[in-house]
Motif scaffolding. Structure first.
Motif, short mmCIF file in Angstrom:
data_model
loop_
_atom_site.label_atom_id
_atom_site.label_comp_id
_atom_site.label_asym_id
_atom_site.label_seq_id
_atom_site.Cartn_x
_atom_site.Cartn_y
_atom_site.Cartn_z
N THR A 134 0.15 -2.37 -3.67
CA THR A 134 -0.52 -2.41 -2.35
C THR A 134 -0.95 -3.75 -2.04
O THR A 134 -1.72 -4.53 -2.91
N TYR A 159 -2.28 -6.59 1.42
CA TYR A 159 -2.82 -6.85 2.80
C TYR A 159 -1.86 -7.83 3.73
O TYR A 159 -1.82 -9.01 3.55
N GLU A 193 -3.85 -5.10 7.52
CA GLU A 193 -3.53 -3.98 6.99
C GLU A 193 -2.89 -3.72 5.56
O GLU A 193 -2.56 -4.68 5.17
N GLU A 194 -3.44 -2.63 5.17
CA GLU A 194 -2.95 -2.17 3.72
C GLU A 194 -1.50 -1.70 3.87
O GLU A 194 -1.07 -1.02 4.63
N GLU A 226 2.12 -0.87 1.18
CA GLU A 226 2.68 -0.58 0.10
C GLU A 226 3.89 -1.32 -0.14
O GLU A 226 4.86 -0.87 0.88
N THR A 250 -0.38 -12.43 2.96
CA THR A 250 -1.33 -11.74 3.85
C THR A 250 -0.89 -12.10 5.46
O THR A 250 -1.55 -11.37 6.28
#
Length: 484
Positions: free
Chosen positions: A132, A134, A138-139, A141, A204
């Motif tokens: 997971t 960022y 937003e997160e 996977e 990120t």
């Protein structure tokens, strides 16, 4: 006189040197050096041990016992009642042997319960799998390959296809380094084949949500630095496929086409692309004599402008005339050799008398040189082989062209084509022929203090924004006229 050394229960020989000591035994051996050794006589050594121990014999005083020392040197087994182990678990004295000091010391370390507990509780981080991260707040996977061998082999194999100009042209792939360049390319819709990073925090700022098919590899920073062109690598690089690059996210503000002719400096080329994107030009075209626009220095100088303007790369001159310049276009040649300021203002409508006559003669004599080529996708390309005739091109380069200063242009054309030459080689003969065929003229920037020329990027910035000002002014005047 004979003496014996007994450091904490060990009787050592001066002729025995411990050559191989494991790193984990350093702390134990250092403690021995902190405590001074007791030098005992032979009588005191016999009293301190339950069994007769082997002692050192002085070669002068006990020369007769030298043979005994050599025979007993092979099997040494000394036990001491005074042996006390404070740091490690106490073991039986019978198991302590000075025949192999390395095994003797390792037996003490292996019996340490604390070290065993630490080893058993250590958790191994999974090398690969779904993690997971960022991405833009937003997160998400994603699948990350962190196996060192697999990631490094993949990086080495892909780098071979992007490090040289020939390899890039053959594979259609480029290498981008840094978060900004990678993010700009992904936002423009360019397909990312693989991204290599050293720290997961570098992901990120990337729009990974719209690039789910991109493979992610975690590689050591030193390995990325090995393939980097920078002194200090930012720790992230990506391989992108630009074979079918579609620039659809840019805005065309002015009908201006830029042709880069013999621009071979990477810094200048990057500045030209950046200026064309900032001014909202229609297109930027490069000839085969220009530097590769996907070179690492060009990419850094452009700062992501490659993905904010339309690019047509490595276009031959026989294709430029019929496919990128229309008959209604006015061709401007940026020439620093002209320093004479014109007394009259030239109308930039593309039809001066000398240019029209030369264009007519060229059409009459080179009608057979023009041909049409049908591509596989059905598109047609117009070719003019007269732009490849070096003998006739030299004539056009020596023919005079009208010229004026950039600030005396009167814009009266639907579209303009501006040709920028390199600082070393200047404009080619084909560029002069293009200006003659379309009734063009030379534009120069007045210089003072005996300065010969300006940087190509600086000169283009001045000319492009002057043309932009004229187009916007013309657009504003037209709109006001329509309202009234």
């Amino acid at each position: 006189m004979a003496f014996s050394c007994t450091p904490r229960g060990f009787s050592c020989l001066s002729k025995i040197s411990v050559l191989f000591i494991r790193p984990e035994t350093r702390r134990y051996t250092r403690s021995l050096h902190r405590n001074p050794l007791n030098i005992l006589t032979s009588e005191e050594a016999r009293k301190s041990s339950r069994k007769p121990s082997l002692v050192y014999h002085d070669s002068i005083s006990d020369a007769a016992n030298k043979q005994v020392q050599q025979t007993t040197h092979k099997n040494i087994r000394v036990e001491h009642t005074s042996l006390k182990i404070t740091k490690y678990e106490q073991v039986d004295d019978s198991t302590v042997s000075t025949k192999n000091p390395r095994s003797a010391l390792s037996s003490h370390l292996s019996s340490n319960p604390k070290k065993t507990a630490i080893t058993s509780t250590t958790k191994k981080v999974p090398k690969s799998g779904r993690m997971t991260v960022y991405s833009n707040g937003e997160e998400l996977e994603v699948d990350i390959v962190a196996e060192k061998l697999v990631a490094e082999r993949t990086l080495s194999s892909l780098i071979q296809n992007v490090k040289s100009t020939k390899a890039r042209q053959a594979s259609g792939k480029i290498l981008l380094e840094g978060e900004r360049l990678i993010s700009d390319a992904m936002c423009a819709g360019v397909h990312a084949e693989a991204i290599f990073f050293s720290n997961i925090k570098l992901l990120t700022t990337l729009p990974l949500k719209s690039h789910t098919s991109t493979k992610l590899y975690q590689v050591n920073q030193a390995k990325i630095q090995l393939w980097s062109d920078l002194i200090t690598s930012p720790g992230i690089m990506g391989v992108f496929d630009v074979s079918n690059l579609q620039n659809s996210s840019f805005n065309e503000d002015i009908p201006l086409t830029i042709i880069c002719d013999n621009v071979r400096d990477p810094g200048n080329m990057g500045t030209l692309i950046r200026c064309a994107a900032a001014a909202g030009c229609k297109m930027l075209v490069t000839t085969p004599d220009c530097v590769d626009v996907w070179d690492s220095k060009v990419l850094r100088a452009a700062s992501g402008a490659h993905f904010r303007t339309k690019l047509s790369l490595n276009v031959d001159w026989d294709l430029i005339a019929g496919n990128f310049v229309t008959q209604d276009d006015t061709v401007l040649l940026a020439d620093s050799c002209v320093q004479e300021i014109s007394t009259t203002s030239h109308l930039v409508d593309g039809k001066n008398t000398l240019g029209s006559q030369l264009s007519w003669l060229e059409r009459e004599h080179s009608a057979k040189a023009k041909s049409v080529e049908i591509l596989v996708n059905g598109n047609a390309l117009l070719r003019d082989s007269s732009y490849l005739d070096e003998k006739n091109l030299r004539i056009y380069k020596n023919l005079p062209l009208p010229h004026c200063a950039y600030d005396k242009l009167n814009l009266d054309a639907a579209s303009i084509t501006l040709v920028i030459g390199g600082e070393t080689h200047g404009l080619s003969s084909a560029a002069h022929k293009l200006a003659h065929d379309h009734g063009g003229l030379k534009v120069f920037i007045p210089l003072a203090n005996e300065v010969n020329s300006l940087n190509a990027g600086v000169a283009m910035g001045i000319l492009v924004y002057e043309v932009r000002r004229l187009f916007l002014q013309k657009k504003k005047t037209t709109s006001e006229t329509q309202k009234t």
